[in-house]
Structures are given as C-alpha cells and as structure tokens.
Scaffold this motif. Structure first.
Motif, PDB file in Angstrom:
ATOM      1  N   LEU A   1      -4.818  -5.827   8.045  1.00 20.96           N
ATOM      2  CA  LEU A   1      -3.897  -6.929   7.742  1.00 20.96           C
ATOM      3  C   LEU A   1      -3.413  -6.864   6.300  1.00 20.96           C
ATOM      4  CD1 LEU A   1      -5.719  -9.885   9.550  1.00 20.96           C
ATOM      5  CD2 LEU A   1      -3.701  -8.620  10.332  1.00 20.96           C
ATOM      6  N   LEU A   2      -4.339  -6.589   5.386  1.00 24.55           N
ATOM      7  CA  LEU A   2      -3.980  -6.493   3.974  1.00 24.55           C
ATOM      8  C   LEU A   2      -3.063  -5.311   3.719  1.00 24.55           C
ATOM      9  CD1 LEU A   2      -4.391  -7.678   1.157  1.00 24.55           C
ATOM     10  CD2 LEU A   2      -6.462  -6.288   0.926  1.00 24.55           C
ATOM     11  N   LEU A   3      -3.333  -4.195   4.394  1.00 23.88           N
ATOM     12  CA  LEU A   3      -2.496  -3.007   4.249  1.00 23.88           C
ATOM     13  C   LEU A   3      -1.073  -3.288   4.694  1.00 23.88           C
ATOM     14  CD1 LEU A   3      -2.215   0.068   3.716  1.00 23.88           C
ATOM     15  CD2 LEU A   3      -2.918   0.429   6.094  1.00 23.88           C
ATOM     16  N   LEU A   4      -0.917  -3.911   5.852  1.00 16.83           N
ATOM     17  CA  LEU A   4       0.417  -4.214   6.369  1.00 16.83           C
ATOM     18  C   LEU A   4       1.150  -5.188   5.451  1.00 16.83           C
ATOM     19  CD1 LEU A   4      -0.382  -4.572  10.182  1.00 16.83           C
ATOM     20  CD2 LEU A   4       0.718  -2.642   9.023  1.00 16.83           C
ATOM     21  N   MET A   5       0.429  -6.180   4.931  1.00 14.58           N
ATOM     22  CA  MET A   5       1.046  -7.157   4.035  1.00 14.58           C
ATOM     23  C   MET A   5       1.538  -6.492   2.754  1.00 14.58           C
ATOM     24  SD  MET A   5      -0.617 -10.538   2.244  1.00 14.58           S
ATOM     25  CE  MET A   5      -1.496  -9.542   1.025  1.00 14.58           C
ATOM     26  N   LEU A   6       0.706  -5.640   2.150  1.00  9.15           N
ATOM     27  CA  LEU A   6       1.076  -4.993   0.890  1.00  9.15           C
ATOM     28  C   LEU A   6       2.229  -4.017   1.082  1.00  9.15           C
ATOM     29  CD1 LEU A   6      -2.498  -4.339  -0.552  1.00  9.15           C
ATOM     30  CD2 LEU A   6      -0.779  -5.902  -1.471  1.00  9.15           C
ATOM     31  N   ILE A   7       2.193  -3.265   2.182  1.00  7.53           N
ATOM     32  CA  ILE A   7       3.299  -2.346   2.459  1.00  7.53           C
ATOM     33  C   ILE A   7       4.597  -3.128   2.635  1.00  7.53           C
ATOM     34  CG2 ILE A   7       4.248  -0.751   4.174  1.00  7.53           C
ATOM     35  CD1 ILE A   7       1.445   0.320   4.614  1.00  7.53           C
ATOM     36  N   GLY A   8       4.523  -4.242   3.364  1.00 14.29           N
ATOM     37  CA  GLY A   8       5.707  -5.074   3.557  1.00 14.29           C
ATOM     38  C   GLY A   8       6.256  -5.597   2.242  1.00 14.29           C
ATOM     39  N   ILE A   9       5.376  -6.017   1.341  1.00 13.60           N
ATOM     40  CA  ILE A   9       5.808  -6.538   0.039  1.00 13.60           C
ATOM     41  C   ILE A   9       6.506  -5.453  -0.773  1.00 13.60           C
ATOM     42  CG2 ILE A   9       4.985  -7.387  -2.193  1.00 13.60           C
ATOM     43  CD1 ILE A   9       2.823  -8.932  -0.656  1.00 13.60           C
ATOM     44  N   PHE A  10       5.905  -4.265  -0.823  1.00 10.50           N
ATOM     45  CA  PHE A  10       6.476  -3.199  -1.647  1.00 10.50           C
ATOM     46  C   PHE A  10       7.729  -2.593  -1.022  1.00 10.50           C
ATOM     47  CE2 PHE A  10       2.556  -3.343  -4.057  1.00 10.50           C
ATOM     48  CZ  PHE A  10       2.981  -2.989  -5.333  1.00 10.50           C
ATOM     49  N   LEU A  11       7.884  -2.726   0.304  1.00  8.86           N
ATOM     50  CA  LEU A  11       9.101  -2.232   0.938  1.00  8.86           C
ATOM     51  C   LEU A  11      10.330  -3.017   0.485  1.00  8.86           C
ATOM     52  CD1 LEU A  11       8.079  -1.370   4.619  1.00  8.86           C
ATOM     53  CD2 LEU A  11       8.828   0.201   2.816  1.00  8.86           C
TER      54      LEU A  11
ATOM     55  N   LEU B   1       6.315   4.947  -6.958  1.00  8.54           N
ATOM     56  CA  LEU B   1       5.938   5.097  -5.555  1.00  8.54           C
ATOM     57  C   LEU B   1       4.475   5.488  -5.421  1.00  8.54           C
ATOM     58  CD1 LEU B   1       6.550   5.338  -2.520  1.00  8.54           C
ATOM     59  CD2 LEU B   1       7.256   7.709  -2.955  1.00  8.54           C
ATOM     60  N   LEU B   2       4.075   6.562  -6.098  1.00  7.42           N
ATOM     61  CA  LEU B   2       2.707   7.057  -5.978  1.00  7.42           C
ATOM     62  C   LEU B   2       1.699   6.060  -6.539  1.00  7.42           C
ATOM     63  CD1 LEU B   2       3.102  10.851  -6.837  1.00  7.42           C
ATOM     64  CD2 LEU B   2       3.159   9.728  -4.616  1.00  7.42           C
ATOM     65  N   THR B   3       2.056   5.407  -7.643  1.00  2.96           N
ATOM     66  CA  THR B   3       1.152   4.416  -8.233  1.00  2.96           C
ATOM     67  C   THR B   3       1.013   3.205  -7.325  1.00  2.96           C
ATOM     68  OG1 THR B   3       1.845   5.134 -10.435  1.00  2.96           O
ATOM     69  CG2 THR B   3       0.657   3.062 -10.294  1.00  2.96           C
ATOM     70  N   SER B   4       2.114   2.779  -6.713  1.00  2.00           N
ATOM     71  CA  SER B   4       2.061   1.645  -5.784  1.00  2.00           C
ATOM     72  C   SER B   4       1.164   1.956  -4.599  1.00  2.00           C
ATOM     73  CB  SER B   4       3.467   1.298  -5.289  1.00  2.00           C
ATOM     74  OG  SER B   4       4.305   0.918  -6.354  1.00  2.00           O
ATOM     75  N   VAL B   5       1.324   3.142  -4.028  1.00  2.00           N
ATOM     76  CA  VAL B   5       0.515   3.519  -2.869  1.00  2.00           C
ATOM     77  C   VAL B   5      -0.956   3.658  -3.266  1.00  2.00           C
ATOM     78  CG1 VAL B   5       0.148   5.287  -1.112  1.00  2.00           C
ATOM     79  CG2 VAL B   5       2.461   4.634  -1.738  1.00  2.00           C
ATOM     80  N   LEU B   6      -1.213   4.188  -4.446  1.00  2.00           N
ATOM     81  CA  LEU B   6      -2.585   4.276  -4.950  1.00  2.00           C
ATOM     82  C   LEU B   6      -3.223   2.890  -5.041  1.00  2.00           C
ATOM     83  CD1 LEU B   6      -3.773   6.403  -7.965  1.00  2.00           C
ATOM     84  CD2 LEU B   6      -4.414   4.022  -7.791  1.00  2.00           C
ATOM     85  N   LEU B   7      -2.496   1.936  -5.595  1.00  2.00           N
ATOM     86  CA  LEU B   7      -3.025   0.578  -5.743  1.00  2.00           C
ATOM     87  C   LEU B   7      -3.194  -0.102  -4.383  1.00  2.00           C
ATOM     88  CD1 LEU B   7      -1.014  -0.475  -8.899  1.00  2.00           C
ATOM     89  CD2 LEU B   7      -3.506  -0.375  -8.728  1.00  2.00           C
ATOM     90  N   ILE B   8      -2.267   0.130  -3.460  1.00  2.00           N
ATOM     91  CA  ILE B   8      -2.406  -0.419  -2.108  1.00  2.00           C
ATOM     92  C   ILE B   8      -3.690   0.107  -1.469  1.00  2.00           C
ATOM     93  CG2 ILE B   8      -1.453  -0.313   0.233  1.00  2.00           C
ATOM     94  CD1 ILE B   8       1.335  -0.440  -1.035  1.00  2.00           C
ATOM     95  N   THR B   9      -3.980   1.393  -1.682  1.00  2.00           N
ATOM     96  CA  THR B   9      -5.209   1.987  -1.152  1.00  2.00           C
ATOM     97  C   THR B   9      -6.439   1.319  -1.742  1.00  2.00           C
ATOM     98  OG1 THR B   9      -4.125   4.140  -0.822  1.00  2.00           O
ATOM     99  CG2 THR B   9      -6.531   4.129  -0.935  1.00  2.00           C
ATOM    100  N   LEU B  10      -6.433   1.117  -3.055  1.00  2.00           N
ATOM    101  CA  LEU B  10      -7.588   0.508  -3.714  1.00  2.00           C
ATOM    102  C   LEU B  10      -7.776  -0.957  -3.307  1.00  2.00           C
ATOM    103  CD1 LEU B  10      -7.384   1.954  -7.347  1.00  2.00           C
ATOM    104  CD2 LEU B  10      -8.917   2.638  -5.497  1.00  2.00           C
ATOM    105  N   LEU B  11      -6.699  -1.632  -2.934  1.00  2.00           N
ATOM    106  CA  LEU B  11      -6.809  -3.031  -2.528  1.00  2.00           C
ATOM    107  C   LEU B  11      -7.163  -3.170  -1.050  1.00  2.00           C
ATOM    108  CD1 LEU B  11      -3.809  -4.719  -4.383  1.00  2.00           C
ATOM    109  CD2 LEU B  11      -6.220  -4.733  -5.021  1.00  2.00           C
TER     110      LEU B  11
END
Length: 238
Positions: free
Chosen positions: A119-129, A142-152
């Motif tokens: 759920l958190l992954l989908l929410m964060l991806i939606g926000i950054f999209l 892009l790479l930093t955002s995806v890195l942070l999404i992974t860590l969260l």
C-alpha cells in the motif's frame, strides 16, 4: 548510475546495474527505473546501454554455472532456508516503516507488514508520478526518488541499509536554500548520534530522516517543474 547517466557512459551504467543485483530487495526498483529511463530516452546511448546490460545479465547467468552447475535451483532454496530462520521470519531486527507500523497498530506480523508495504509503495509511486516530467528530465531525481521509495516501503531492511541515504544527502547538498542544507545536515547527524547512543533504539531516527529527505526530493522535483512552466509562460508572453 547518476554519474554515468549524466555523462552517457555505457560501461559505468552497466556496472551500476550489475551492482544493484547484489541486494535485489533494495536494488530491484532502482534497476527497473534505470532501464525504464534508458528505454524512454530513445537515444543512441540508451540503446547501447540496454544492449550492454542485457549482455552483462546473460554473461552473469552463464558464469553462475561455473560456481554451481545447479545454481538456479540451489540459490532459491538457500534464500528460502535463510528466510526460515527465527529473526528473519519475525523481522525482529528490521528497521522499516511497514514493520514499525505493524508492531504499533496491528499484530506485529511480517505478513501484515508486507500488506502495508504494498500500500505504501503504491501511494508513494502515485505521488511521485505527479512529477514524472521532472524525474524523466533529471535522472538523479528519478534514481534518488526510487531509492527513497524503496527505503520507505520495503519491509525487510536493517539499519545498515540506510547507508543509502548518503545518495539523497549528496543530491540535496548541491543547490537548495541554506535552511534546506541545514535540515539535511541534521538528518545526517541525528541518526548517527542516536545509533551511537541507543543502538537499535535509534532506528526510528533513520525513518524520520528518510521521510524528510523524501519530502525535499519531491519539492525539488516540483520546483523544477514549476520553473519550467514559468519559463514556458514567459516565452509565450514575449
């Protein structure tokens, strides 16, 4: 990867992608975003890099048979056996938002943490999209955002995995306001002190730092989009 994409360096891009496979649960999303960016660029560099990455992947797959002729079977079995160990099954030493949330609000199970993670992954991806234009134009964002999404979002993280926060530290240290730089410095120093004094009890500060850095990266992407929109508007007025 950030450096290699900026410089359009095929060997370094390939090396960066290969290194991401060392810890797939951390590197998988970053790898996919990198490959997606290369495909979307539709450039000569993108095509050359993709060919090189595919060649490296096939080569590594083949080299694995030299170490163990049955590695495609033995490797998954080894991972499954490892995941059956007590501390891994319960994720008792994990330092992640889904695991913390599962302990605080639910039964504390890893299964519940996995649901929260999705759920958190989908929410964060939606926000950054919502800022995808800026992310496409700036591979470092892009790479930093995806890195942070992974860590969260990833449930299976130990505190040492947060060494990757050095990447957004470096990105945010360049440019930005003085206040932003001060907050970024605090996000670096507070977890360091907390872990030194409290051990795993200081893990919560890593999560707070990751959340704050994610907000700053999102705002950096938003500012880039707003600046481009303003420049486009001024050009149309002229």
């Amino acid at each position: 990867l950030i450096y290699s994409l900026r410089k359009e360096n095929v060997p370094l891009t390939t090396l960066g992608v290969v290194l991401l496979t060392f810890k797939p649960h951390i590197g998988a999303l970053i790898l996919l975003s990198d490959v997606g960016w290369l495909i979307g660029s539709r450039s000569l560099f993108g095509r050359r890099a993709l060919r090189s990455i595919i060649f490296a992947g096939v080569s590594l797959f083949a080299i694995g048979f030299l170490a163990d002729p049955a590695w495609p079977i033995n490797y998954p079995n080894m991972l499954l056996n490892y995941q059956g160990e007590g501390n891994v099954t319960s994720c008792s030493e994990c330092a992640s938002i889904p695991v913390f949330a599962s302990r605080w609000f639910f039964d504390g199970s890893l299964a519940r943490a996995a649901i929260l993670s999705i759920l958190l992954l989908l929410m964060l991806i939606g926000i950054f999209l919502t800022r995808r234009k800026a992310l496409i134009q700036a591979p470092e964002l892009l790479l930093t955002s995806v890195l942070l999404i992974t860590l969260l979002a990833s449930p299976y993280l130990y505190n040492y995995d947060f060494i990757l926060l050095l990447v957004p530290f470096a990105i945010l240290a360049t440019g930005g306001s003085f206040i932003e730089k001060i907050i970024v410095l605090v996000c670096h120093l507070v977890p360091t002190v907390a872990l030194a004094l409290l051990g795993r009890g200081g893990n919560i500060t890593l999560l707070i730092a990751a959340v704050l850095l994610t907000i700053f990266i999102f705002l950096r992407a938003k500012a880039q989009v707003d600046a481009e929109a303003l420049a486009s508007y001024n050009t149309s007025i002229q």
